[in-house]
Design a protein around this motif. Structure first.
Motif, PDB file in Angstrom:
ATOM      1  N   ALA A 189      13.372   9.973  -5.909  1.00 22.58           N
ATOM      2  CA  ALA A 189      12.913   8.718  -6.509  1.00 22.58           C
ATOM      3  C   ALA A 189      11.444   8.488  -6.195  1.00 22.58           C
ATOM      4  O   ALA A 189      10.643   8.157  -7.082  1.00 22.58           O
ATOM      5  N   ALA A 190      11.061   8.679  -4.940  1.00 20.87           N
ATOM      6  CA  ALA A 190       9.671   8.484  -4.544  1.00 20.87           C
ATOM      7  C   ALA A 190       8.744   9.450  -5.274  1.00 20.87           C
ATOM      8  O   ALA A 190       7.658   9.075  -5.725  1.00 20.87           O
ATOM      9  N   ALA A 191       9.172  10.701  -5.412  1.00 20.61           N
ATOM     10  CA  ALA A 191       8.342  11.711  -6.082  1.00 20.61           C
ATOM     11  C   ALA A 191       8.123  11.347  -7.551  1.00 20.61           C
ATOM     12  O   ALA A 191       7.013  11.499  -8.079  1.00 20.61           O
ATOM     13  N   LEU A 192       9.163  10.875  -8.218  1.00 21.81           N
ATOM     14  CA  LEU A 192       9.031  10.513  -9.633  1.00 21.81           C
ATOM     15  C   LEU A 192       8.185   9.254  -9.818  1.00 21.81           C
ATOM     16  O   LEU A 192       7.390   9.169 -10.762  1.00 21.81           O
ATOM     17  N   PHE A 193       8.360   8.274  -8.946  1.00 20.00           N
ATOM     18  CA  PHE A 193       7.484   7.092  -9.007  1.00 20.00           C
ATOM     19  C   PHE A 193       6.024   7.523  -8.855  1.00 20.00           C
ATOM     20  O   PHE A 193       5.142   7.085  -9.595  1.00 20.00           O
ATOM     21  N   ALA A 194       5.770   8.395  -7.864  1.00 15.80           N
ATOM     22  CA  ALA A 194       4.398   8.824  -7.588  1.00 15.80           C
ATOM     23  C   ALA A 194       3.801   9.621  -8.732  1.00 15.80           C
ATOM     24  O   ALA A 194       2.579   9.619  -8.937  1.00 15.80           O
ATOM     25  N   ASP A 195       4.642  10.306  -9.496  1.00 17.78           N
ATOM     26  CA  ASP A 195       4.148  11.136 -10.603  1.00 17.78           C
ATOM     27  C   ASP A 195       3.824  10.318 -11.844  1.00 17.78           C
ATOM     28  O   ASP A 195       3.202  10.819 -12.776  1.00 17.78           O
ATOM     29  N   SER A 196       4.230   9.054 -11.862  1.00 18.29           N
ATOM     30  CA  SER A 196       3.989   8.207 -13.039  1.00 18.29           C
ATOM     31  C   SER A 196       2.558   7.686 -13.059  1.00 18.29           C
ATOM     32  O   SER A 196       2.011   7.259 -12.033  1.00 18.29           O
ATOM     33  N   GLU A 197       1.955   7.677 -14.230  1.00 17.77           N
ATOM     34  CA  GLU A 197       0.605   7.138 -14.394  1.00 17.77           C
ATOM     35  C   GLU A 197       0.572   5.631 -14.181  1.00 17.77           C
ATOM     36  O   GLU A 197      -0.495   5.054 -13.940  1.00 17.77           O
ATOM     37  N   LYS A 198       1.719   4.988 -14.262  1.00 23.29           N
ATOM     38  CA  LYS A 198       1.782   3.533 -14.116  1.00 23.29           C
ATOM     39  C   LYS A 198       1.556   3.076 -12.678  1.00 23.29           C
ATOM     40  O   LYS A 198       1.188   1.927 -12.437  1.00 23.29           O
ATOM     41  N   PHE A 199       1.792   3.969 -11.723  1.00 23.98           N
ATOM     42  CA  PHE A 199       1.747   3.577 -10.326  1.00 23.98           C
ATOM     43  C   PHE A 199       0.641   4.323  -9.589  1.00 23.98           C
ATOM     44  O   PHE A 199       0.365   5.494  -9.867  1.00 23.98           O
ATOM     45  N   ASP A 200       0.022   3.639  -8.611  1.00 24.37           N
ATOM     46  CA  ASP A 200      -1.109   4.209  -7.881  1.00 24.37           C
ATOM     47  C   ASP A 200      -0.698   4.947  -6.613  1.00 24.37           C
ATOM     48  O   ASP A 200      -1.305   5.960  -6.250  1.00 24.37           O
ATOM     49  N   LEU A 201       0.302   4.422  -5.916  1.00 26.61           N
ATOM     50  CA  LEU A 201       0.652   4.989  -4.612  1.00 26.61           C
ATOM     51  C   LEU A 201       2.122   4.698  -4.305  1.00 26.61           C
ATOM     52  O   LEU A 201       2.626   3.615  -4.594  1.00 26.61           O
ATOM     53  N   VAL A 202       2.786   5.683  -3.706  1.00 28.10           N
ATOM     54  CA  VAL A 202       4.156   5.499  -3.228  1.00 28.10           C
ATOM     55  C   VAL A 202       4.199   5.845  -1.745  1.00 28.10           C
ATOM     56  O   VAL A 202       3.723   6.915  -1.332  1.00 28.10           O
ATOM     57  N   LEU A 203       4.749   4.942  -0.960  1.00 32.04           N
ATOM     58  CA  LEU A 203       4.950   5.174   0.467  1.00 32.04           C
ATOM     59  C   LEU A 203       6.434   5.417   0.722  1.00 32.04           C
ATOM     60  O   LEU A 203       7.279   4.601   0.344  1.00 32.04           O
ATOM     61  N   GLY A 204       6.736   6.548   1.332  1.00 32.17           N
ATOM     62  CA  GLY A 204       8.101   6.832   1.736  1.00 32.17           C
ATOM     63  C   GLY A 204       8.268   6.468   3.197  1.00 32.17           C
ATOM     64  O   GLY A 204       7.544   6.982   4.051  1.00 32.17           O
ATOM     65  N   PHE A 205       9.187   5.580   3.508  1.00 30.06           N
ATOM     66  CA  PHE A 205       9.381   5.113   4.881  1.00 30.06           C
ATOM     67  C   PHE A 205      10.537   5.861   5.534  1.00 30.06           C
ATOM     68  O   PHE A 205      11.651   5.884   4.998  1.00 30.06           O
ATOM     69  N   GLN A 206      10.252   6.465   6.676  1.00 27.65           N
ATOM     70  CA  GLN A 206      11.236   7.268   7.395  1.00 27.65           C
ATOM     71  C   GLN A 206      11.083   7.027   8.896  1.00 27.65           C
ATOM     72  O   GLN A 206       9.987   7.131   9.439  1.00 27.65           O
ATOM     73  N   ARG A 207      12.189   6.687   9.560  1.00 32.77           N
ATOM     74  CA  ARG A 207      12.149   6.518  11.013  1.00 32.77           C
ATOM     75  C   ARG A 207      11.789   7.840  11.683  1.00 32.77           C
ATOM     76  O   ARG A 207      12.283   8.892  11.296  1.00 32.77           O
ATOM     77  N   ASP A 208      10.953   7.755  12.719  1.00 36.21           N
ATOM     78  CA  ASP A 208      10.570   8.949  13.472  1.00 36.21           C
ATOM     79  C   ASP A 208      11.590   9.170  14.586  1.00 36.21           C
ATOM     80  O   ASP A 208      11.286   9.091  15.774  1.00 36.21           O
ATOM     81  N   SER A 209      12.832   9.461  14.165  1.00 36.32           N
ATOM     82  CA  SER A 209      13.937   9.620  15.104  1.00 36.32           C
ATOM     83  C   SER A 209      14.114  11.092  15.461  1.00 36.32           C
ATOM     84  O   SER A 209      13.634  11.982  14.749  1.00 36.32           O
ATOM     85  N   PRO A 210      14.815  11.385  16.566  1.00 36.04           N
ATOM     86  CA  PRO A 210      15.051  12.788  16.940  1.00 36.04           C
ATOM     87  C   PRO A 210      15.795  13.576  15.865  1.00 36.04           C
ATOM     88  O   PRO A 210      15.581  14.775  15.717  1.00 36.04           O
ATOM     89  N   SER A 211      16.659  12.896  15.108  1.00 41.76           N
ATOM     90  CA  SER A 211      17.482  13.609  14.124  1.00 41.76           C
ATOM     91  C   SER A 211      16.793  13.802  12.784  1.00 41.76           C
ATOM     92  O   SER A 211      17.065  14.770  12.079  1.00 41.76           O
TER      93      SER A 211
END
Length: 476
Positions: free
Chosen positions: A30-52
């Motif tokens: 989903a994030a990759a497709l949003f980012a590839d659209s000309e309609k949007f400037d930036l997509v931030l993917g939020f991911q916890r920096d957990s051990p797993s």
């Protein structure tokens, strides 16, 4: 109230920056497709920096996909949007305040299906993180499959408590459930129709604005948030019901000594006006994150709705009964294994069993709730030695996944196919017999990937789901 939100959204302008919480099978494509659209400037993917799962951050920021198995186009698209500086993965949840819209793609398993108790802990944590940094005019969308009613109750309450803002007045809130299948993530997001349901008209319109640019063939289907929640849980429940129907038919065909695939072909052959039928395939069990629990979300939704449900007293719902049938199939695989061993004077205890396939779906590394696991547990509980092979799954808690199939099959008393990986369609019975070094080895086919006659002719004792025509064959 709606006029206030309309004015705020108009002042804020079009959606340009997007946040996606949860970098998994849903969030990454989903994030990759949003980012590839000309309609949007930036997509931030939020991911916890957990051990797993913290390792995903560095991988994604290099344009590498942490998802294994065959996922056409995903890694190329990730590299493209990273190189274009349109996608970034971050563990800094305070940056939620930078975006115009945020989508949550977080798993929602069940703690206890019997009491309809879901595990919303990860989702609640995600919603709280959004609420802490929520700004006026933002859109919040839940993509996670949830109990009907959750968006307009639990999610609304947490967001309002954390932000001090009001849903429908100060910010937009909607549910737009994912509808993806592992192995075709990008294609599904672009081509499947998108269900979008806001808590009010302005929320729905803003969510439509978010998802429209990533659709190619798919269309937007707007509705209320609760209707969208029911749509997602019900479509997976119906698929589970269809699988249960063919699984039960397979059990009937075994008992009657006939081939379920002949019957299936016969049923499927009737076509014409007014005939609507989707006959699926039987198998060793249903796995994955969705089908194994979405029925319970739907059941919980109706029990918590305070509505007047008229239904036969003291009777399982059709949907819950279907779940029980599908959950039974790994037990049936164990039954077939035990009965085949009896035919050659052996017992489960002391036998070596080679399990081929740990992922729940073919040619993927997705090993969430695999039917292989309860099958393996039954074998171990009854004294078998078990080894597991899977060409795609790298690891699994407390289970060693081997990559050398010869080593797994060597000296095995039983070879059991639990996943329809492409590699397993090529298994050669003569070569397998040379590895097992047994006069008669049991082969249990849970996915109809093997030619029964070829294996029977090479001395194997064959058992297959729905193969009543072969399951009692003469042993050569």
């Amino acid at each position: 109230m709606t006029n206030k939100l309309s004015s705020i959204l108009e002042k804020r302008g079009p959606i340009k920056k997007i946040g996606v919480l949860g970098m998994g099978y849903v969030g990454i494509p989903a994030a990759a497709l949003f980012a590839d659209s000309e309609k949007f400037d930036l997509v931030l993917g939020f991911q916890r920096d957990s051990p797993s799962s913290g390792y995903k951050i560095e991988m994604l920021n290099k344009g590498d996909s942490p998802l294994k198995g065959e996922e056409p186009g995903l890694e190329d698209l990730l590299r493209k949007v990273v190189d274009a500086n349109k996608f970034e993965c971050t563990p800094d949840f305070s940056r939620i305040s930078e975006v115009d819209a945020v989508a949550l793609a977080i798993q929602t398993p069940f703690l206890d299906p019997a009491s309809l108790q879901p595990d919303f802990s990860a989702l609640i944590e995600g919603i709280r993180n959004v609420g802490k940094y929520l700004k006026e005019g933002m859109l919040v969308v839940l993509e996670s499959t949830i109990t009907p009613g959750t968006t307009d109750t639990l999610a609304r309450q947490i967001l309002e408590e954390e932000s001090g803002l009001k849903a429908g007045e100060d910010f937009a809130l909607a549910h737009a459930p994912e509808r993806v299948m592992v192995g075709r993530l990008l294609k599904n997001i672009q081509e499947h129709d998108r269900i979008v349901g806001g808590i009010d008209d302005n929320s729905t319109k803003r969510a439509v604005e978010l998802y429209s640019p990533v659709l190619t063939k798919g269309q937007i289907i707007p509705m209320t948030a609760t209707a969208a929640e029911v749509t997602k849980t019900a479509e997976n429940t119906f698929r589970d019901l269809q699988i249960a129907a063919i699984n039960q038919l397979a059990l009937y065909c075994e008992a009657m000594g006939i081939n379920v695939y002949d019957v299936r072909a016969g049923i499927d052959s009737l076509k014409g006006e007014g005939i609507t039928r989707a006959v699926l395939y039987p198998g060793a069990g249903v796995g994955g994150h969705c089908l194994t629990k979405d029925t319970y979300h739907l059941e919980r939704g109706v029990t918590t709705s305070n509505g007047d449900l008229d239904y036969p007293e003291n009777t399982d719902s059709l949907f819950v009964l279907a779940r029980k049938v599908n959950d039974f199939m790994p037990d049936h695989m164990y039954y077939l294994t035990r009965e085949a061993l009896k035919r050659i004077g052996k017992d489960v205890r002391g036998s070596k069993v080679a399990i081929l396939g740990w992922a729940f779906i073919n040619d993927s590394d997705d090993a969430r709730n695999p039917p292989s696991e309860p099958y393996r547990n039954l074998l171990i509980e009854n004294g078998a030695e078990v080894m597991v092979h899977d060409p795609h799954v790298l690891n699994y808690p407390e289970v060693e996944i081997m990559k050398n199939i010869d080593e797994v099959i060597e000296n095995a008393d039983v070879v059991a196919v639990l996943t329809g990986h492409s590699d397993y369609f090529k298994l050669d019975p003569a070569y397998l017999r040379s590895l097992t070094e047994k006069k008669n080895t049991v082969i249990v086919d849970g996915r109809n990937v093997l030619d029964p006659d070829a294996f029977i002719g090479n001395g194997f004792v064959y058992k297959g789901i729905g193969r009543g025509d072969k399951n009692k064959h003469p042993i050569i």
